[in-house]
Scaffold this motif. Structure first.
Motif, PDB file in Angstrom:
ATOM      1  N   ARG A 167     -42.187  12.254  -6.954  1.00 56.47           N
ATOM      2  CA  ARG A 167     -42.220  13.625  -7.475  1.00 56.47           C
ATOM      3  C   ARG A 167     -41.340  13.767  -8.711  1.00 56.47           C
TER       4      ARG A 167
ATOM      5  N   GLU B 284     -41.314   9.575  -1.627  1.00 52.53           N
ATOM      6  CA  GLU B 284     -41.969  10.804  -2.086  1.00 52.53           C
ATOM      7  C   GLU B 284     -41.090  11.548  -3.086  1.00 52.53           C
TER       8      GLU B 284
ATOM      9  N   ASP C  74     -42.651  14.609 -12.620  1.00 52.88           N
ATOM     10  CA  ASP C  74     -42.184  15.790 -13.343  1.00 52.88           C
ATOM     11  C   ASP C  74     -41.439  15.443 -14.626  1.00 52.88           C
TER      12      ASP C  74
END
Length: 424
Positions: free
Chosen positions: A110, A106, A114
């Motif tokens: 992420r 995760e 980004d």
């Protein structure tokens, strides 16, 4: 929002065609392609007769987050990928710590979302800590977004552990990616056995180490029925086993790195550590056999095997230097060496660079068909240049092509219809 790519040379790996035409994008997807009079669109990109192809899907990219961000980050890798025409990076789990839990996966997902302008599809480790003792929670990691499972270049030596992991992966429809090298024979080796290694005094390994490991893996594939991909086939002696497995209906595919397709053991010269990769560069006869295997479709995938290493880990005696080379920005021009040598045409080349890896991972990319994602690369296959490694966007500059004369420049890269790179 519609965008027309006009006056293009369309490279369609699915149809196997290479010819003039136009391509229309609506939003994030391809709406239509054709020849003759082009439709109207809100925005028009004049391709100037240059090649327009599906974006490259690169299996086996190492992004050094978490743990070694000074070597490569998602931001720098994403910029390098976009500049190299790579629209999807399939990242390796050999980080610090390894990507072996949903929580670490995760975090990686992420960070990628980004920081990277291109798509990221992460792989997860096959065993906890990549230590070869206990398999990971494959189902949970699949749910968290893992597209495949691999311990990278850490071979699972315990056959019982590997067979159990393959059996469980088979029950979940998961893809297992392996590195076919016998770990005992390969331990400590940094060159391929033969006259060159002997003259240089380098510890070497026979290409048979690859065939032996592949034979074991394929026997386990036969036993478990798992979906299997060999990350790098680098020796001609391994090709007959791969061909037999395919002919017997096994769900098996194989890849090769661009370095093993375009370089050979003699390029190491006087201990040039930027040419130290894993497995080591092979004989010219192996390289030629691999090119023929890609052209025939026996080897399915070409990848960069992008492995950043900092200066300190490469500026060492050859035996002690770290293995690996960066390749996101050099994958396309290096692959075009095969095209310019008339060994592989562009549609076949793009099958291995884009269509086949996308299909293996169940992705919709890699095609120019209606409804496919508008992940595209526009490139000039004939543009000549001399590579300067300090111009690379990767944080690490460990490329074997530094100072090499190359052909092929990316003019533009689009991901989901959005331009993420504009070449000079």
């Amino acid at each position: 929002m519609t965008t027309l790519f006009a006056n293009a040379r369309l490279i369609d790996p699915e149809a196997g065609t290479d010819g003039p035409g136009w391509l229309l994008v609506e939003g994030e997807t391809i709406l239509a392609t054709g020849t003759g009079e082009a439709p109207e669109a809100r925005e028009t990109v004049d391709c100037g007769g240059k090649c327009l192809a599906p974006g490259i899907v690169d299996i086996g990219v190492k992004v050094c987050e978490p743990g070694e961000r000074h070597k490569e980050s998602f931001g720098s890798a994403g910029a390098a990928a976009a500049a190299g025409g790579v629209t999807t990076m399939v990242t390796r789990p050999d980080t610090l710590p390894a990507i072996d839990t949903p929580e670490v996966l995760e975090f990686v997902t992420r960070r990628a979302r980004d920081a990277s302008p291109v798509r990221i599809r992460p792989m997860a480790a096959l065993t906890k800590g990549r230590e070869g003792r206990e398999m990971v929670e494959i189902g949970f990691l699949q749910d968290a977004g893992a597209v495949a499972f691999t311990d990278g270049d850490k071979v699972v030596e315990n056959t019982k552990v590997l067979s159990r992991a393959m059996t469980y992966a088979r029950s979940l429809g998961a893809l297992v990616i392996a590195h076919p090298q016998d770990p005992g024979l390969s331990d400590g080796a940094c060159a391929t056995s033969g006259k060159f290694a002997s003259l240089r005094g380098l510890p070497a390994v026979s290409p048979m180490a690859e065939r032996m490991a592949l034979d074991r893996d394929l026997a386990l594939v036969e036993m478990t029925g798992v979906k299997y991909h060999a990350d790098q086939i680098t020796a001609a002696r391994a090709l007959p086993a791969l061909e037999r497995a395919k002919n017997n209906g096994r769900d098996v595919t194989a890849g090769v790195s661009i370095h093993h397709l375009t370089l050979n053991e003699l390029d190491v010269g006087d201990y040039r550590t930027f040419f130290k990769v894993k497995p080591p560069l092979r004989a010219e006869t192996d390289r030629v056999a691999l090119v023929e295997a890609v052209a025939s479709g026996l080897i399915d995938v070409i990848s960069s095997m992008h492995t950043p290493q900092d200066e300190e880990s490469k500026r060492l005696p050859y035996e002690e230097a770290a293995s690996g080379a960066v390749g996101l920005e050099t994958l396309l021009p290096a692959a075009l060496r095969l095209y310019h040598a008339e060994a592989i045409d562009l549609p076949r080349l793009w099958r291995a660079l884009s269509l086949n890896p996308a299909r293996r991972l169940g992705l919709e990319t890699g095609r120019l068909a209606r409804g496919a994602p508008a992940d595209l690369v526009l490139f000039d296959p004939d543009f000549p240049f001399v590579l300067d490694r300090f111009g690379l966007r990767s944080k690490s500059k460990n490329t074997p092509f530094d100072g090499a004369k190359m052909q092929g420049r990316v003019l533009g890269t689009w991901v989901a219809g959005v331009r993420v790179h504009e070449g000079g």
